[in-house]
Design an enzyme around this catalytic site. Structure first.
Site, mmCIF file in Angstrom:
data_model
loop_
_atom_site.group_PDB
_atom_site.id
_atom_site.type_symbol
_atom_site.label_atom_id
_atom_site.label_comp_id
_atom_site.label_asym_id
_atom_site.label_seq_id
_atom_site.Cartn_x
_atom_site.Cartn_y
_atom_site.Cartn_z
ATOM 1 C CG ASN A 42 -56.086 18.371 -9.609
ATOM 2 O OD1 ASN A 42 -56.223 19.081 -10.603
ATOM 3 N ND2 ASN A 42 -54.971 17.693 -9.375
ATOM 4 C CE LYS A 62 -54.807 20.997 -12.757
ATOM 5 N NZ LYS A 62 -54.034 19.873 -12.203
ATOM 6 C CD GLU A 115 -51.952 18.315 -15.167
ATOM 7 O OE1 GLU A 115 -52.322 18.344 -13.985
ATOM 8 O OE2 GLU A 115 -50.804 18.002 -15.531
ATOM 9 N NE ARG A 118 -46.727 19.927 -19.779
ATOM 10 C CZ ARG A 118 -46.781 19.041 -18.814
ATOM 11 N NH1 ARG A 118 -46.833 17.746 -19.101
ATOM 12 N NH2 ARG A 118 -46.777 19.404 -17.547
ATOM 13 C CG ASP A 139 -45.423 19.697 -13.759
ATOM 14 O OD1 ASP A 139 -45.504 20.502 -12.825
ATOM 15 O OD2 ASP A 139 -46.025 18.610 -13.783
ATOM 16 C CD GLU A 146 -45.450 16.227 -9.401
ATOM 17 O OE1 GLU A 146 -45.783 17.359 -8.998
ATOM 18 O OE2 GLU A 146 -45.990 15.661 -10.373
ATOM 19 C CD1 TRP A 154 -49.043 14.195 -19.774
ATOM 20 C CD2 TRP A 154 -50.923 12.999 -19.690
ATOM 21 N NE1 TRP A 154 -50.038 15.006 -19.258
ATOM 22 C CE2 TRP A 154 -51.212 14.300 -19.190
ATOM 23 C CE3 TRP A 154 -51.971 12.066 -19.723
ATOM 24 C CZ2 TRP A 154 -52.469 14.686 -18.738
ATOM 25 C CZ3 TRP A 154 -53.231 12.448 -19.276
ATOM 26 C CH2 TRP A 154 -53.480 13.743 -18.787
HETATM 27 C C1 BDP Z 1 -48.360 18.324 -11.781
HETATM 28 C C2 BDP Z 1 -48.779 17.265 -10.845
HETATM 29 C C3 BDP Z 1 -50.271 17.149 -10.669
HETATM 30 C C4 BDP Z 1 -50.831 18.520 -10.383
HETATM 31 C C5 BDP Z 1 -50.445 19.470 -11.482
HETATM 32 C C6 BDP Z 1 -50.852 20.896 -11.204
HETATM 33 O O1 BDP Z 1 -48.279 16.035 -11.317
HETATM 34 O O2 BDP Z 1 -50.516 16.253 -9.635
HETATM 35 O O3 BDP Z 1 -52.220 18.466 -10.241
HETATM 36 O O4 BDP Z 1 -49.066 19.501 -11.625
HETATM 37 O O5 BDP Z 1 -49.978 21.656 -10.831
HETATM 38 O O6 BDP Z 1 -47.053 18.626 -11.429
HETATM 39 O O7 BDP Z 1 -52.004 21.246 -11.381
#
Ligand code: BDP
Length: 697
Positions: free
Chosen positions: A209, A286, A290, A335, A364, A392, A541
């Site tokens: 990000n 990226k 998101e 998803r 994820d 995470e 979410w």
């Molecule tokens: C998720 C995370 C987020 C990341 C995203 C990603 O919660 O913070 O930015 O993946 O991989 O696991 O882009």
């Protein structure tokens, strides 16, 4: 009096608590005097007759390591001058049977040779030799040849310019942007050493990000200063880029990848970057994920976006690593299917210097996921692996989860993309489809904590990632044993015990956290259990979206009758998971909605099996604590106490996970908790209150 002072000095040196800073690079005097003498005989001097920076680093590392392990100074000389008992470091571009970063270690009659085609190869050979010594293996008649199976073995740091780390649990960022480029924190070099010692050769220093700030001249100087520190360790630097940077810092009206001005802006930017950093690795992106902008904002696709950046980097031999972590807000979609649906149609449409980086699983980084179906479906596009080392979804830095089994489970999965035996490992190492570009990335778990990773045993995850990126055929067990010997103790019984504890830890976590194929019972900060969470701006979410508990049963039907996600796999894979009667239990609820009273292969009903796993999982943390206590005498006291404390927290929180799940699911199953387990002491309301407190973390 004098003796007393000397004694105290010696004593305090010996007993100096270990703060974990040295990681696995602990070159302390080898205790076994016989071995030490043997090592000393064959390592009397180091021959270095080149100015190659990585080779010089190699000689320096070898000198430091040997001095510590055998306890005497080892000179670096330009030639053996007829003397025996030395180690000769050589670069030989014509060496057969290794690749550019491989090494060959051979003990000849009177000397040892470490050779590679490049300085980095020799450096990896030096670390391999030190590993031999540190783990107590003989170096007589040594003949070790090894080459990395993946070209780009890299860490992805999700570090922000303000020093915070997205999903980081070991303090602040290692990079002190406000001090760079003038002040070079010595820790940057130690970071590079640690990575080089396990074969990591690339690092993306900023968050996916991304902030466009990193592409400004101001920041490029800072990045260049880091690159200068990493270079002698064979590590290249990469940047995550913000796709609309031509607008935000370039003053253009658009970031459309087909716009000539935008293309020119990126080409100029690449030229500028390479002026600062001549061996810059490339971009990680990226996009359209998101909320991050991307080519789709202009009606273009991922290939259009990636190819534009690839053309800008190509003259400099840079690469684009384009992430496949995408999913759109769609209440009716699954998803699980999103990334495959967007990327499969683009197979073969990417420039040669683009690789698509895919997370190991389709959702994820869950405690257990099936492998991403993308791995079985893009023969004409190099696919890289993205693992997450930072915990995470694995209890941050209080829960113990040794991750090698997670990585291995994915790497060893058979995609059947080229018939039986087409493992994910063979896809990403390029051997299956002859990819010319290969990547394995791990989202870093490092931070400013003195011991780098918060949980002292989480160092093993960084270590395991590097070792597997070098050679994915290594076993979780051999890596664990090696790490324990390098880092914690050489006492055989304790090595065995700690290795065992590491190997069990992931399954224990899965049992109290997401057994039988459950996933994503979190929202918010991804720490506390919230299986009841049903409100959010997007359905995917919420937690209920994933487990789908109702009065009938539990789990997400992804078969042909359900979301059809299973159809994204090759037929042989579908057959393994398609039938709820035969689907392996670890994946059951990933693919099926199973009635509460359905009998499973364990001869228990779904409900009883779930309860058994939640309770047994939570109880097993007590077992881990006992095992850890049993090694106390062989572990540094500070490390021992630190881990013991974290295990105690884990024990408390595992019970809390168990209680949250069983009390919540019981509202749907309406079934009693099976004997011999006892009903939780608290109510669902009480657990929810507790979680609310933790969500403030
Ligand atoms: C998720 C995370 C987020 C990341 C995203 C990603 O919660 O913070 O930015 O993946 O991989 O696991 O882009």
């Amino acid at each position: 009096m004098k003796y007393k002072i000397v004694f105290l000095l010696v004593f305090s040196t010996i007993c100096k608590a270990d703060d974990g800073y040295r990681l696995w690079l602990k070159y302390d005097l080898i205790k076994d005097t016989g071995k030490r003498a043997a090592y000393a005989r064959s390592t009397q001097f180091i021959v270095l007759n080149s100015t190659n920076p990585a080779l010089k680093t190699a000689a320096g590392e070898l000198q430091t390591g040997l001095q510590g392990l055998v306890g005497k100074p080892v000179p670096i000389v330009a030639s053996a001058g007829g003397k025996t008992g030395g180690i000769v470091l050589t670069i030989n571009p014509n060496l057969p049977s290794i690749n550019d970063e491989g090494y060959q270690i051979t003990s000849q009659k009177t000397s040892l040779s470490i050779a590679g085609k490049t300085g980095s190869g020799v450096l990896y050979g030096v670390f391999a030799l030190l590993r031999q010594l540190k783990t107590g293996q003989s170096i007589d008649q040594l003949s070790l040849t090894s080459s990395p199976k993946i070209q780009h073995r890299m860490l992805n740091h999700w570090d922000n310019p303000d020093g915070s780390i997205e999903r980081g649990y070991a303090g602040q960022s290692l990079w002190k942007w406000y001090e760079l480029p003038e002040r070079i924190d010595p820790r940057y070099r130690d970071y590079a050493r640690a990575n080089a010692s396990i074969g990591i050769n690339g690092t993306v220093v900023n968050n996916v990000n991304a902030s466009s700030r990193f592409l400004t001249a101001e920041y490029l100087q800072k990045v260049a200063a880091l690159a200068n520190v990493f270079r002698p360790y064979g590590i290249k630097i990469y940047l995550s880029v913000y796709f609309p940077a031509p607008k935000t810092i370039g003053g253009l009206k658009t970031a459309d990848p087909l716009d000539p001005d935008v293309n020119k802006w990126w080409a100029d930017k690449a030229n500028e970057i390479y002026k600062f950093i001549p061996d810059f690795g490339g971009f990680l992106v990226k996009a359209n994920s998101e909320g991050q902008p991307g080519p789709q904002d202009y009606g273009r696709n991922h290939a259009d976006g990636a190819n534009m950046l690839a053309r800008a980097l190509a003259p400099h031999k840079g690469i684009v690593i384009w992430r496949a972590f995408v999913y759109k807000a769609d209440p009716n979609a699954d998803r699980f299917k999103a990334a495959y649906d967007e990327f499969k149609p683009l197979d073969g449409q990417f420039e040669k210097n683009v690789i698509v980086q895919v997370k190991n699983g389709p959702i994820d980084f869950q405690p257990r996921e099936p492998f991403s179906p993308i791995f079985g479906t893009m023969p004409q596009t190099p696919l890289g692996m993205e693992f997450q080392i930072t915990q995470e979804y694995l209890g941050f830095s209080t829960h113990l989860v040794y991750e090698a089994p997670i990585f291995k489970e994915c790497l060893d999965s058979d995609t059947y993309a080229g018939g039986q035996g087409s493992t994910v490992a063979k896809v990403i190492d390029g051997s299956l489809h002859d990819y010319q570009l290969t990547v394995m990335a791990g989202v870093a778990n490092t931070g400013s904590d003195r011991n780098w990773t918060g949980h002292p045993l989480a160092q093993a995850n960084w270590y395991a990632f590097g070792r597997l990126a070098w050679d994915h055929t290594l076993s979780s067990e051999s890596i664990a044993t090696e790490w324990v010997k390098m880092t914690l103790t050489a006492e055989p019984q304790s090595v065995k015990t700690v290795t065992d504890l590491l190997l069990k830890s992931r399954e224990i976590y899965v049992n109290y956290n997401t057994p039988l194929g459950l996933s994503r019972p979190w929202t918010g900060v991804h720490f506390a259990p919230e299986p009841w969470q049903n409100r959010s701006s997007r359905p995917d979410w919420t937690a209920v979206y994933y487990h789908r508990a109702d009065s009938v049963g539990l789990g997400f039907d992804r078969t042909a009758k359900g979301s059809q996600a299973l159809l994204q796999y090759r037929p042989q894979v579908q057959r393994q998971w398609n039938n709820p009667e035969t689907c392996p239990l670890p994946y059951l609820l990933w693919f099926h909605h199973v009635p509460w009273t359905k009998k499973l292969s364990t001869d228990r009903t779904l409900w009883d099996e779930l309860c058994t796993r939640f309770y047994a999982g939570a109880d097993s943390v007590g077992g881990l604590q006992k095992q850890w206590t049993s090694v106390k005498k062989d572990i540094d006291p500070e490390t021992f106490a630190d881990v013991a404390g974290r295990l105690a927290t884990q024990q408390k929180e595992a019970i809390w996970w168990r209680d949250a799940w069983v009390l919540y699911l019981q509202e749907f199953s309406r079934l009693p908790i099976p004997a011999p387990y006892k009903k939780p002491d608290r109510t669902l309301k009480e657990v929810k209150e507790l979680v609310d407190i933790y969500q403030l973390r």
